[in-house]
Write an enzyme that holds these catalytic residues in place. Structure first.
Site, PDB file in Angstrom:
ATOM      1  N   THR A 188       6.545   3.332 -23.885  1.00  0.00           N
ATOM      2  CA  THR A 188       6.011   1.764 -22.955  1.00  0.00           C
ATOM      3  C   THR A 188       7.358   1.041 -22.968  1.00  0.00           C
ATOM      4  O   THR A 188       7.993   0.738 -25.484  1.00  0.00           O
ATOM      5  CB  THR A 188       4.926   1.108 -24.281  1.00  0.00           C
ATOM      6  OG1 THR A 188       3.841   2.173 -24.232  1.00  0.00           O
ATOM      7  CG2 THR A 188       5.013  -0.428 -24.036  1.00  0.00           C
ATOM      8  N   GLN A 243      -4.060  10.248 -16.877  1.00  0.00           N
ATOM      9  CA  GLN A 243      -5.892   9.681 -17.191  1.00  0.00           C
ATOM     10  C   GLN A 243      -7.081   9.314 -16.973  1.00  0.00           C
ATOM     11  O   GLN A 243      -7.751  10.064 -17.988  1.00  0.00           O
ATOM     12  CB  GLN A 243      -5.058   8.058 -17.548  1.00  0.00           C
ATOM     13  CG  GLN A 243      -5.353   6.895 -18.018  1.00  0.00           C
ATOM     14  CD  GLN A 243      -5.110   4.943 -16.759  1.00  0.00           C
ATOM     15  OE1 GLN A 243      -4.513   5.453 -16.565  1.00  0.00           O
ATOM     16  NE2 GLN A 243      -5.678   4.607 -18.014  1.00  0.00           N
ATOM     17  N   ARG A 287      -1.482   7.974 -14.083  1.00  0.00           N
ATOM     18  CA  ARG A 287      -2.258   8.037 -13.718  1.00  0.00           C
ATOM     19  C   ARG A 287      -3.308   9.221 -13.619  1.00  0.00           C
ATOM     20  O   ARG A 287      -4.891   9.186 -14.106  1.00  0.00           O
ATOM     21  CB  ARG A 287      -2.837   6.878 -12.654  1.00  0.00           C
ATOM     22  CG  ARG A 287      -1.890   5.831 -12.346  1.00  0.00           C
ATOM     23  CD  ARG A 287      -2.870   4.764 -13.667  1.00  0.00           C
ATOM     24  NE  ARG A 287      -2.344   3.579 -13.283  1.00  0.00           N
ATOM     25  CZ  ARG A 287      -2.479   2.855 -14.160  1.00  0.00           C
ATOM     26  NH1 ARG A 287      -3.265   2.983 -15.478  1.00  0.00           N
ATOM     27  NH2 ARG A 287      -1.973   1.531 -14.037  1.00  0.00           N
ATOM     28  N   GLU A 337       2.512  -1.148 -15.793  1.00  0.00           N
ATOM     29  CA  GLU A 337       1.501  -2.143 -16.437  1.00  0.00           C
ATOM     30  C   GLU A 337       2.313  -3.023 -16.702  1.00  0.00           C
ATOM     31  O   GLU A 337       2.920  -2.820 -17.723  1.00  0.00           O
ATOM     32  CB  GLU A 337       0.363  -1.699 -16.208  1.00  0.00           C
ATOM     33  CG  GLU A 337      -0.817  -0.740 -16.187  1.00  0.00           C
ATOM     34  CD  GLU A 337      -2.308  -0.010 -17.466  1.00  0.00           C
ATOM     35  OE1 GLU A 337      -2.985  -0.104 -16.602  1.00  0.00           O
ATOM     36  OE2 GLU A 337      -2.033  -0.779 -18.403  1.00  0.00           O
ATOM     37  N   GLU A 377       2.181  -6.544 -18.406  1.00  0.00           N
ATOM     38  CA  GLU A 377       1.375  -7.105 -19.718  1.00  0.00           C
ATOM     39  C   GLU A 377       2.787  -7.842 -20.622  1.00  0.00           C
ATOM     40  O   GLU A 377       3.722  -7.904 -20.386  1.00  0.00           O
ATOM     41  CB  GLU A 377       1.299  -5.542 -20.706  1.00  0.00           C
ATOM     42  CG  GLU A 377       0.378  -4.910 -19.498  1.00  0.00           C
ATOM     43  CD  GLU A 377      -0.286  -3.613 -20.664  1.00  0.00           C
ATOM     44  OE1 GLU A 377      -0.387  -4.268 -21.946  1.00  0.00           O
ATOM     45  OE2 GLU A 377      -1.333  -2.811 -20.352  1.00  0.00           O
ATOM     46  N   ASP A 433      -3.472  -2.287 -27.563  1.00  0.00           N
ATOM     47  CA  ASP A 433      -3.470  -2.564 -26.140  1.00  0.00           C
ATOM     48  C   ASP A 433      -4.784  -3.378 -25.773  1.00  0.00           C
ATOM     49  O   ASP A 433      -6.079  -1.535 -25.994  1.00  0.00           O
ATOM     50  CB  ASP A 433      -2.499  -1.322 -25.245  1.00  0.00           C
ATOM     51  CG  ASP A 433      -2.704  -2.248 -23.379  1.00  0.00           C
ATOM     52  OD1 ASP A 433      -2.364  -3.439 -23.858  1.00  0.00           O
ATOM     53  OD2 ASP A 433      -2.611  -1.556 -23.156  1.00  0.00           O
ATOM     54  N   GLU A 449      -3.566  -0.341  -8.295  1.00  0.00           N
ATOM     55  CA  GLU A 449      -4.158  -1.443  -7.927  1.00  0.00           C
ATOM     56  C   GLU A 449      -3.777  -1.911  -6.880  1.00  0.00           C
ATOM     57  O   GLU A 449      -4.364  -1.894  -5.359  1.00  0.00           O
ATOM     58  CB  GLU A 449      -5.363  -2.836  -9.017  1.00  0.00           C
ATOM     59  CG  GLU A 449      -5.730  -2.469  -9.704  1.00  0.00           C
ATOM     60  CD  GLU A 449      -5.331  -3.519 -10.741  1.00  0.00           C
ATOM     61  OE1 GLU A 449      -6.061  -5.075 -10.573  1.00  0.00           O
ATOM     62  OE2 GLU A 449      -4.884  -3.332 -12.102  1.00  0.00           O
ATOM     63  N   ASP A 463       3.282  -0.979 -20.053  1.00  0.00           N
ATOM     64  CA  ASP A 463       2.859   0.193 -20.266  1.00  0.00           C
ATOM     65  C   ASP A 463       2.551   1.316 -18.961  1.00  0.00           C
ATOM     66  O   ASP A 463       1.586   1.113 -18.386  1.00  0.00           O
ATOM     67  CB  ASP A 463       1.059  -0.770 -20.701  1.00  0.00           C
ATOM     68  CG  ASP A 463       0.490   0.754 -20.969  1.00  0.00           C
ATOM     69  OD1 ASP A 463       0.949   2.195 -21.748  1.00  0.00           O
ATOM     70  OD2 ASP A 463      -0.706   0.315 -21.116  1.00  0.00           O
ATOM     71  N   HIS A 506      -8.650  -7.170 -13.758  1.00  0.00           N
ATOM     72  CA  HIS A 506      -7.628  -5.520 -13.330  1.00  0.00           C
ATOM     73  C   HIS A 506      -8.771  -4.335 -14.086  1.00  0.00           C
ATOM     74  O   HIS A 506      -9.420  -3.343 -13.328  1.00  0.00           O
ATOM     75  CB  HIS A 506      -6.432  -5.884 -14.584  1.00  0.00           C
ATOM     76  CG  HIS A 506      -6.308  -4.338 -14.577  1.00  0.00           C
ATOM     77  ND1 HIS A 506      -5.218  -3.686 -13.745  1.00  0.00           N
ATOM     78  CD2 HIS A 506      -6.335  -3.481 -16.357  1.00  0.00           C
ATOM     79  CE1 HIS A 506      -5.276  -1.748 -14.439  1.00  0.00           C
ATOM     80  NE2 HIS A 506      -5.463  -2.113 -16.296  1.00  0.00           N
ATOM     81  N   LYS A 511      -0.981   7.294 -22.201  1.00  0.00           N
ATOM     82  CA  LYS A 511       0.014   6.019 -22.449  1.00  0.00           C
ATOM     83  C   LYS A 511       1.352   6.446 -23.000  1.00  0.00           C
ATOM     84  O   LYS A 511       2.000   5.432 -23.399  1.00  0.00           O
ATOM     85  CB  LYS A 511      -0.707   5.352 -22.779  1.00  0.00           C
ATOM     86  CG  LYS A 511      -2.437   4.579 -21.271  1.00  0.00           C
ATOM     87  CD  LYS A 511      -2.131   4.625 -20.583  1.00  0.00           C
ATOM     88  CE  LYS A 511      -2.898   3.671 -19.937  1.00  0.00           C
ATOM     89  NZ  LYS A 511      -2.052   2.236 -19.121  1.00  0.00           N
TER      90      LYS A 511
END
Ligand code: CA
Length: 434
Positions: free
Chosen positions: A265, A248, A245, A207, A209, A135, A382, A241, A142, A261
């Site tokens: 996925t 993480q 948080r 996420e 992607e 990834d 975000e 993904d 971002h 993560k």
């Protein structure tokens, strides 16, 4: 020729202007049929064309027949191994036999019962067995937003504009769209907590992607040059993904993401070929004055001129309450792959620049595709600025991060005047807690 907007199919649903799968798209997938035999298929309107049944019916010739003969199994690997010339020959003949104005098209139409499967009657399964998954972090928007939350004084690290940043992801937990995603447990620690705790993530995120499938191998010790890179790409799909948080934040230093993560996925089932995307190519990201130019191994005239892809990406949320009340999913954001700081060719050239080899079926993803504007942010971290600016759903519910029962739906499509709109289909996943 396969991109000609005037082409029409005898599969009537493929001529609907809103379909993701007109005759100009022809993405590959693998479906599990009611008879229990998997087959490689191509999406056309609301139907799936069985490539192998067409081969058995003698509808292909030459290089396309050689390629179609390898579509009898339950993955795309054998087809990918043949290389770009065969992929292209197969696409050209599939286009011919789906057209409503060709001899072979009339012949194919008579065999519709044998060679077509209604999309809503089959299950789409993993089309490619992914060996290694990487990834990247290719959106500067971002990277800047996330960096600003983690390090307000120093949002973008000094390496970002020189070196494509990535990490080795986990291939075993790649799942197909529609697979429920269990809220992961993990170790978390708030800034003011004396010790960490272990339990369900409270800050689960998605996420938005795109994933690229490698269709040709490269040798250990050799590099893929930037202008050869796209010959190695079989196609792309939507990728979610999922990210915890809180996990993480506690684990990411100093080696980057790990268990935050690797629990799941999600991938959309259709693989849209690079050839189908040809009309939608655009210039690479225009670096503002003052940004460094890429080093020579990450730079070429062709990449600068047409290395980007103008692919619109959108993410929708549907809470359990919204689903129960029949409220349409709410669009949270919309962006485009053209906002990425690095092109797919740059990412692949960089990945192999140390001699790391690629194998057929490997995958790399772009990283969260965020754009310059607020409504182009590709994850909740975000969009809600770390939970400080919650989103209100049409039911009045509030979201900082994902709740149990929330379904995340990603969509992608390309549009350009003079060409048919093509789409990637959907990537869905519902959050469960059991
Ligand atoms: Ca990511």
């Amino acid at each position: 020729m396969t991109h000609d907007a005037a082409l029409q199919s005898w599969v009537i649903s493929a001529n609907d202007p809103n379909t993701d799968f007109p005759i100009q798209n022809l993405p590959f997938g693998v479906c599990s049929r009611p008879n229990g035999i998997d087959t490689v298929g191509v999406a056309i309107g609301d139907q799936i064309l069985s490539v192998y049944e067409c081969y058995n019916a003698g509808l292909f010739e030459g290089a396309a027949a050689d390629a179609a003969r390898r579509c009898g199994g339950s993955t795309l690997h054998q087809l990918m191994a043949m290389g770009r010339k065969h992929w292209s020959a197969l696409r050209a003949q599939i286009c011919r036999l789906l057209r409503n104005d060709t001899m072979v098209g009339r012949k194919a139409q008579k065999l519709a019962d044998k060679i077509l499967l209604p999309m809503n009657e089959v299950t789409l399964i993993r089309p490619i067995y992914v060996g290694d998954y990487t990834d990247f972090y290719a959106s500067v928007f971002h990277a800047t937003n996330v960096g600003a939350m983690m390090r307000p004084d120093n949002p973008l690290l000094p390496n970002y504009k020189h070196v494509p940043i990535g990490y080795h992801g986990r291939a075993s937990s790649l799942v197909m769209s529609g697979t429920p995603v269990r809220r992961p447990h993990g170790q978390t620690k708030g800034d003011h907590d004396p010790v960490p705790v272990f339990g369900p993530s409270k800050r689960l995120d998605y996420e938005l992607e795109v994933g690229f499938y490698i269709g040709q191998k490269s040798n250990l010790g050799s590099r893929i040059e930037i202008d050869e890179a796209e010959d190695y790409l079989f196609g792309l799909c939507l990728l979610n993904d999922w990210s915890a948080r809180d996990v993480q934040r506690w684990e990411y230093q100093p080696l980057g993401p790990f268990l935050a993560k690797s629990f799941a996925t999600s991938l959309s089932p259709w693989v849209v070929s690079m050839e189908a995307l040809a009309p939608f190519r655009c210039a690479a990201f225009a670096r503002p004055d003052g940004d460094p130019q890429p080093l020579p191994y990450l730079s070429s005239e062709a990449n600068t001129a047409t290395g980007g892809i103008d692919l619109t990406l959108a993410v929708f949320l549907s809470s359990a309450q919204m689903q129960a009340q029949g409220v349409a999913p709410m669009r949270l954001s919309q962006s485009s792959l053209q906002h990425l700081y690095w092109t797919p060719a740059q990412l692949l050239a960089h990945h192999t620049s140390n001699g790391c080899n690629m194998r057929i079926g490997d995958m790399f993803a772009t990283g969260t595709v965020s754009g310059p504007d607020k409504d182009m942010r590709g994850c909740l971290l975000e969009l809600t600025w770390g939970g400080k600016e919650p989103i209100t759903l049409p039911t009045g519910e509030v979201r900082r991060f994902l709740e149990d029962g929330d379904e995340v739906v990603m969509r992608g499509y390309c549009e350009r005047p003079g060409f048919r709109r093509i789409g990637l289909g959907e990537c869905r996943g519902v959050v469960v807690n059991e």
